[in-house]
Design an enzyme around this catalytic site. Structure first.
Site, PDB file in Angstrom:
ATOM      1  N   TYR A 124      39.890  33.736   2.938  1.00 54.64           N
ATOM      2  CA  TYR A 124      38.558  33.846   2.337  1.00 54.64           C
ATOM      3  C   TYR A 124      37.447  33.466   3.312  1.00 54.64           C
ATOM      4  O   TYR A 124      36.314  33.243   2.900  1.00 54.64           O
ATOM      5  CB  TYR A 124      38.441  32.976   1.084  1.00 54.64           C
ATOM      6  CG  TYR A 124      39.228  33.481  -0.113  1.00 54.64           C
ATOM      7  CD1 TYR A 124      39.819  34.741  -0.119  1.00 54.64           C
ATOM      8  CD2 TYR A 124      39.368  32.692  -1.247  1.00 54.64           C
ATOM      9  CE1 TYR A 124      40.544  35.193  -1.205  1.00 54.64           C
ATOM     10  CE2 TYR A 124      40.091  33.134  -2.348  1.00 54.64           C
ATOM     11  CZ  TYR A 124      40.675  34.382  -2.320  1.00 54.64           C
ATOM     12  OH  TYR A 124      41.388  34.838  -3.410  1.00 54.64           O
ATOM     13  N   LYS A 171      53.412  29.612   2.918  1.00 52.66           N
ATOM     14  CA  LYS A 171      54.205  30.814   3.183  1.00 52.66           C
ATOM     15  C   LYS A 171      54.546  30.812   4.675  1.00 52.66           C
ATOM     16  O   LYS A 171      54.406  31.819   5.389  1.00 52.66           O
ATOM     17  CB  LYS A 171      53.388  32.059   2.788  1.00 52.66           C
ATOM     18  CG  LYS A 171      54.124  33.362   2.844  1.00 52.66           C
ATOM     19  CD  LYS A 171      55.002  33.621   1.633  1.00 52.66           C
ATOM     20  CE  LYS A 171      55.839  34.860   1.829  1.00 52.66           C
ATOM     21  NZ  LYS A 171      56.794  35.092   0.746  1.00 52.66           N
ATOM     22  N   ASP A 204      55.454  32.122  -3.383  1.00 57.15           N
ATOM     23  CA  ASP A 204      55.949  33.062  -4.404  1.00 57.15           C
ATOM     24  C   ASP A 204      56.991  32.391  -5.299  1.00 57.15           C
ATOM     25  O   ASP A 204      56.991  32.570  -6.525  1.00 57.15           O
ATOM     26  CB  ASP A 204      56.481  34.361  -3.778  1.00 57.15           C
ATOM     27  CG  ASP A 204      57.258  34.134  -2.493  1.00 57.15           C
ATOM     28  OD1 ASP A 204      56.931  33.187  -1.765  1.00 57.15           O
ATOM     29  OD2 ASP A 204      58.197  34.887  -2.215  1.00 57.15           O
ATOM     30  N   ASP A 228      43.496  29.828  -5.361  1.00 61.54           N
ATOM     31  CA  ASP A 228      42.729  30.672  -6.265  1.00 61.54           C
ATOM     32  C   ASP A 228      43.662  31.273  -7.314  1.00 61.54           C
ATOM     33  O   ASP A 228      43.395  31.237  -8.524  1.00 61.54           O
ATOM     34  CB  ASP A 228      42.055  31.780  -5.435  1.00 61.54           C
ATOM     35  CG  ASP A 228      40.987  32.516  -6.211  1.00 61.54           C
ATOM     36  OD1 ASP A 228      40.629  32.051  -7.302  1.00 61.54           O
ATOM     37  OD2 ASP A 228      40.526  33.562  -5.725  1.00 61.54           O
TER      38      ASP A 228
END
Ligand code: NAI
Length: 332
Positions: A124, A171, A204, A228
């Site tokens: 972002y 991740k 995930d 988010d």
């Protein structure tokens, strides 16, 4: 003690729900002088600027603000008000406690999580360009400094509120450098908090685990994009964004706000649910040291849901914002 707090009522239902929070704070007996400032789409239409400097200066002066949701006029070249505030005030930590409220229909009954999201960088950062027609590129920026302060915020916060475990969400198996840095710095920070257990999970898998059994997590710390998404997911576990509070912290100031948007579809009808912003106001009182008043507000909101059938239409009831607010005040 008297306090001065910046109030940004915002757009749409913002003025309706922030007025409810003000009424509840007055009823609990905390004296606040509100320094009211307009920001958002309506402010932009009136003044040509969705986030005037006076708003930022007011928050810098008072160090604390209560904010309603704001819209940003799309396609007119304005930067989002929320992004402007985060950058100008360096509000690097977004904090969302996610708790079940007895009486609010949801998938689980005893959810009690804290999501801590890095607010200033990651994907972002807003650095994107077209490489050639048909190929776009966006840069994910991760700095050691930002990883350091968000992980430290998470462990310090966990300790301050008596939590047992912080889980680092990442991740790093695929994003070896960017998320690898986040994970590495968070692990090093964890070593300085031996009283707090540390966990690690790939984002995930975390999403699936949260949906299957949210009780396995306590405090979760993560980057901007994952935060988010997972903060909305977890809000969904307890009844939606209408009942979840939030806050953005920097080292100098903090902005407390509901998680939901300005709900233009119901604005002006007096039926918005004031729960999220009222619980955000309680978080604000906690941070001001008014812990007793904050707990009384939280307890009163819980009792409205647990002991009455007063509900706004978003939760299947017919109560107006004012009737719901009056119910909270009765329990105070
Ligand atoms: P939204 O959250 O405003 O609305 C989604 C749905 O939830 C609507 O049906 C709405 O009526 C309902 N809803 C939301 N809050 C509610 C409440 N307190 N009580 C009852 N029902 C409620 O999301 P949407 O439509 O995507 O965004 C509308 C505007 O809000 C946009 O301009 C967006 O940019 C802005 N926004 C601002 C935020 C902020 O300032 N923190 C956060 C999210 C959106």
């Amino acid at each position: 003690m008297n306090y001065t707090v910046t109030l940004i009522p915002g757009d749409g239902i913002g003025p309706e729900v922030t007025a409810a929070a003000q009424q509840v704070i007055a009823a609990v007996g905390v004296q606040i002088e509100w320094e009211r400032h307009d920001a958002g789409a309506e402010a932009a239409a009136r003044t040509g600027n969705p986030c005037p400097d006076a708003v930022i200066q007011s928050i810098q002066r008072n160090r604390i603000a209560l904010k309603g949701p704001v819209g940003t006029p799309i396609g007119k070249g304005y930067r989002s008000v929320n992004v402007t505030l985060r950058r100008a005030l360096d509000l690097y930590a977004c904090l969302r406690p996610v708790r079940s409220l007895r009486g609010v229909p949801s998938r689980y009954e005893h959810v009690d999580l804290v999501i801590i999201r890095e607010n200033t960088e990651g994907i972002y950062s807003g650095i994107e360009h077209m490489v050639v027609p048909g190929v776009a590129e966006s840069l994910k920026i991760v700095t050691e400094r930002a990883c350091q302060r968000i992980s430290e915020f998470a462990f310090r916060h966990a300790r301050a509120i008596g939590r047992k475990k912080v889980t680092i969400v990442h991740k790093a198996n695929l994003l070896r450098l960017t998320d690898g840095l986040f994970l590495d710095v968070a692990r090093r920070t964890a070593q300085r908090f031996p009283d707090i257990e540390t966990g690690e999970v790939i984002v995930d898998a975390c999403a699936m685990n949260l949906v299957r059994d949210p009780s396995q997590y306590d405090v979760l710390v993560m980057d901007n994009l994952y935060g988010d998404i997972l903060s909305e997911l977890t809000a969904g576990l307890v009844g939606g964004t209408g009942v979840v509070p939030g806050a953005n912290f920097g080292d100098e100031c903090a902005v407390f706000e509901a998680v939901h948007g300005s709900a233009p579809d119901i604005a002006g009808r007096g039926v918005a649910n004031p729960t999220a912003v009222t619980l955000s106001a309680a978080m604000m009182l906690h941070s001001m040291g008014e812990r007793d008043a904050a707990r009384r507000i939280e307890r009163a909101v819980e009792r409205v849901y647990a002991e009455t059938d007063v509900r706004t239409p978003d939760l299947g009831g017919t109560a107006t914002t004012q009737q719901f607010t009056d119910a909270i005040v009765r329990f105070l």
